[in-house]
Motif scaffolding. Structure first.
Motif, PDB file in Angstrom:
ATOM      1  N   SER A  79     -10.693  80.373  27.723  1.00  0.00           N
ATOM      2  CA  SER A  79     -10.861  78.999  28.194  1.00  0.00           C
ATOM      3  C   SER A  79      -9.508  78.301  28.321  1.00  0.00           C
ATOM      4  O   SER A  79      -8.660  78.406  27.436  1.00  0.00           O
ATOM      5  CB  SER A  79     -11.759  78.233  27.215  1.00  0.00           C
ATOM      6  N   TYR A  80      -9.314  77.594  29.437  1.00  0.00           N
ATOM      7  CA  TYR A  80      -8.043  76.924  29.705  1.00  0.00           C
ATOM      8  C   TYR A  80      -8.296  75.544  30.299  1.00  0.00           C
ATOM      9  O   TYR A  80      -9.337  75.293  30.905  1.00  0.00           O
ATOM     10  CB  TYR A  80      -7.198  77.722  30.713  1.00  0.00           C
ATOM     11  N   THR A  81      -7.320  74.673  30.132  1.00  0.00           N
ATOM     12  CA  THR A  81      -7.347  73.402  30.846  1.00  0.00           C
ATOM     13  C   THR A  81      -6.128  73.349  31.757  1.00  0.00           C
ATOM     14  O   THR A  81      -5.048  73.822  31.388  1.00  0.00           O
ATOM     15  CB  THR A  81      -7.340  72.203  29.875  1.00  0.00           C
ATOM     16  N   VAL A  82      -6.303  72.821  32.953  1.00  0.00           N
ATOM     17  CA  VAL A  82      -5.212  72.732  33.929  1.00  0.00           C
ATOM     18  C   VAL A  82      -5.096  71.285  34.386  1.00  0.00           C
ATOM     19  O   VAL A  82      -6.020  70.743  35.000  1.00  0.00           O
ATOM     20  CB  VAL A  82      -5.465  73.638  35.154  1.00  0.00           C
ATOM     21  N   LYS A  83      -3.973  70.666  34.080  1.00  0.00           N
ATOM     22  CA  LYS A  83      -3.742  69.285  34.495  1.00  0.00           C
ATOM     23  C   LYS A  83      -2.928  69.296  35.792  1.00  0.00           C
ATOM     24  O   LYS A  83      -1.829  69.834  35.835  1.00  0.00           O
ATOM     25  CB  LYS A  83      -3.014  68.509  33.401  1.00  0.00           C
ATOM     26  N   LEU A  84      -3.499  68.693  36.835  1.00  0.00           N
ATOM     27  CA  LEU A  84      -2.869  68.690  38.149  1.00  0.00           C
ATOM     28  C   LEU A  84      -2.196  67.351  38.425  1.00  0.00           C
ATOM     29  O   LEU A  84      -2.631  66.315  37.921  1.00  0.00           O
ATOM     30  CB  LEU A  84      -3.915  68.956  39.235  1.00  0.00           C
TER      31      LEU A  84
ATOM     32  N   THR B 170     -17.803  67.026  37.317  1.00  0.00           N
ATOM     33  CA  THR B 170     -18.412  66.079  36.388  1.00  0.00           C
ATOM     34  C   THR B 170     -17.397  65.002  36.040  1.00  0.00           C
ATOM     35  O   THR B 170     -16.255  65.039  36.482  1.00  0.00           O
ATOM     36  CB  THR B 170     -18.904  66.787  35.114  1.00  0.00           C
ATOM     37  N   ALA B 171     -17.819  64.031  35.269  1.00  0.00           N
ATOM     38  CA  ALA B 171     -16.923  62.947  34.857  1.00  0.00           C
ATOM     39  C   ALA B 171     -17.185  62.620  33.401  1.00  0.00           C
ATOM     40  O   ALA B 171     -18.330  62.611  32.946  1.00  0.00           O
ATOM     41  CB  ALA B 171     -17.151  61.708  35.719  1.00  0.00           C
TER      42      ALA B 171
ATOM     43  N   ILE C 129     -12.890  60.102  33.768  1.00  0.00           N
ATOM     44  CA  ILE C 129     -11.987  61.188  34.125  1.00  0.00           C
ATOM     45  C   ILE C 129     -12.777  62.228  34.913  1.00  0.00           C
ATOM     46  O   ILE C 129     -13.785  62.746  34.430  1.00  0.00           O
ATOM     47  CB  ILE C 129     -11.383  61.836  32.865  1.00  0.00           C
ATOM     48  N   GLN C 130     -12.326  62.505  36.130  1.00  0.00           N
ATOM     49  CA  GLN C 130     -13.004  63.493  36.962  1.00  0.00           C
ATOM     50  C   GLN C 130     -12.515  64.892  36.579  1.00  0.00           C
ATOM     51  O   GLN C 130     -11.318  65.161  36.576  1.00  0.00           O
ATOM     52  CB  GLN C 130     -12.717  63.230  38.440  1.00  0.00           C
TER      53      GLN C 130
ATOM     54  N   GLU D 277      -8.262  68.923  35.925  1.00  0.00           N
ATOM     55  CA  GLU D 277      -8.303  67.468  36.016  1.00  0.00           C
ATOM     56  C   GLU D 277      -6.966  66.949  36.539  1.00  0.00           C
ATOM     57  O   GLU D 277      -5.917  67.563  36.340  1.00  0.00           O
ATOM     58  CB  GLU D 277      -8.616  66.832  34.665  1.00  0.00           C
ATOM     59  N   ASN D 278      -7.021  65.826  37.254  1.00  0.00           N
ATOM     60  CA  ASN D 278      -5.802  65.182  37.749  1.00  0.00           C
ATOM     61  C   ASN D 278      -5.244  64.256  36.676  1.00  0.00           C
ATOM     62  O   ASN D 278      -5.985  63.505  36.049  1.00  0.00           O
ATOM     63  CB  ASN D 278      -6.081  64.383  39.026  1.00  0.00           C
TER      64      ASN D 278
END
Length: 345
Positions: free
Chosen positions: A77-82, A111-112, A121-122, A141-142
């Motif tokens: 599992s990872y999170t990617v902030k754009l 989702t939000a 947060i989208q 997420e941005n």
């Protein structure tokens, strides 16, 4: 108010659970039986991960953060902030295309959620799973605090008037900002309106190739004759704040140019020599691409550039142009860059 927040959190949790359940169950037997092992490439864990990292690098994104694995299920599992200027669907499109033809299954869920800020947060949850690769979950997420400080690129097509109808229509409807260098003629007065109607630029260029006597200039002309040409040019193309002049034009390389320039300046018009542009030409596509990369490298560092290129060579640089856009370089009308540069001076 508290009840509303709890409801939102529960809805997000439910959506996340459904996506997670889809990952855990994996492809159905029907899907597995339908797979053709000869036409599908089974990817390893490293191949999937490297593919994702390569795509992120193409967009100048290095915010991949490892989160805790889902216990007992071995889900990576990872999170990617754009960056704020990079829409999530743009990244997802490249991911889908990159793994097309492989055995991995990809699904996404938007989702939000509400954090400390009142604005939701989208987030897009992307699951990737394959027979050999295992199961991945990426949360995109941005992030408003992340920005790609890239430059701007203006493009002039320098043979627009010589193109056929099909080529002209392609450029007029091209989705990005473009400029077209055109000689001042009576026909050009109508052409510039068509160009403007398609939200493109018309760069009126003074050169030795001008055949219309009203707009022709030469060092042997008297000051009175040159002044008449200046007035006629401004009268015919009054909506522009500047004119371009070929750096190889006879008058530009003569003492008469100082008078010509001063008469334009008196009327609040600038005359811009084309040496300020980067001309991209060459005998092969390799040379064209090398020049384009060299001349536009500074835009990745946040600087500006204006290039002049033929339609044929413009087609050649399409893939490189897409790479620049992925990294956050903005393609803008050349007149914007010229106007801002002149205002600074």
């Amino acid at each position: 108010m508290l009840g509303k927040k709890i409801t939102i959190i529960l809805l997000f949790a439910l959506a996340f659970f459904l996506l997670l359940a889809n990952i855990l169950t994996g492809p159905s037997e029907k899907e597995n039986s339908a797979k053709d092992p000869l036409s599908k490439q089974n990817l390893s864990t490293d191949e999937v991960m490297n593919g994702i990292i390569e795509i992120l690098k193409e967009f100048d994104v290095d915010t991949l953060v490892v989160k805790n694995r889902v216990k007992k299920r071995d889900i990576k599992s990872y999170t990617v902030k754009l960056p704020a200027d990079l829409p999530i669907p743009v990244i997802l499109k490249d991911i889908y295309n990159r793994f097309k033809g492989s055995d991995v299954k990809i699904s996404a869920l938007d989702t939000a959620i509400r954090g400390k800020d009142p604005k939701p947060i989208q987030i897009t949850a992307l699951s990737i799973q394959g027979e050999d690769a295992g199961k991945f979950l990426f949360m995109f997420e941005n992030e408003s605090k992340i920005s790609r400080k890239k430059g701007e690129l203006g493009i002039y097509i320098n043979d627009f008037a010589e193109l056929n109808k099909e080529e002209t229509q392609y450029l007029l409807t091209y989705p990005e900002a473009l400029g077209f260098l055109i000689l001042p003629t009576k026909e050009a007065r109508d052409l510039k309106e068509i160009i403007r109607a398609n939200r493109k630029d018309a760069g009126i260029i003074i050169s030795d190739e001008v055949s219309d006597i009203d707009y022709k200039v030469h060092s042997k002309y008297s000051k009175r004759r040159l002044l008449m040409s200046v007035k006629l040019l401004i009268g015919a193309f009054t909506e522009y704040s500047f004119f371009l002049i070929d750096k190889d034009a006879e008058i530009y390389n003569s003492t008469a140019f100082a008078f010509l320039e001063s008469e334009f300046n008196k009327r609040n018009y600038k005359i811009i020599p084309t040496y300020k542009f980067d001309f991209i030409d060459g005998e092969s596509s390799e040379v064209i691409l090398h020049k384009f990369r060299s001349m536009t490298r500074k835009t990745i560092k946040g600087e500006r550039a204006i290039i002049s290129v033929s339609n044929e060579n413009f087609i050649t640089i399409q893939d490189e142009l897409k790479k620049l856009k992925k990294k956050g370089v903005h393609i803008v009308l050349p007149s914007k860059l010229i106007g801002e540069e002149e205002s600074i001076q």
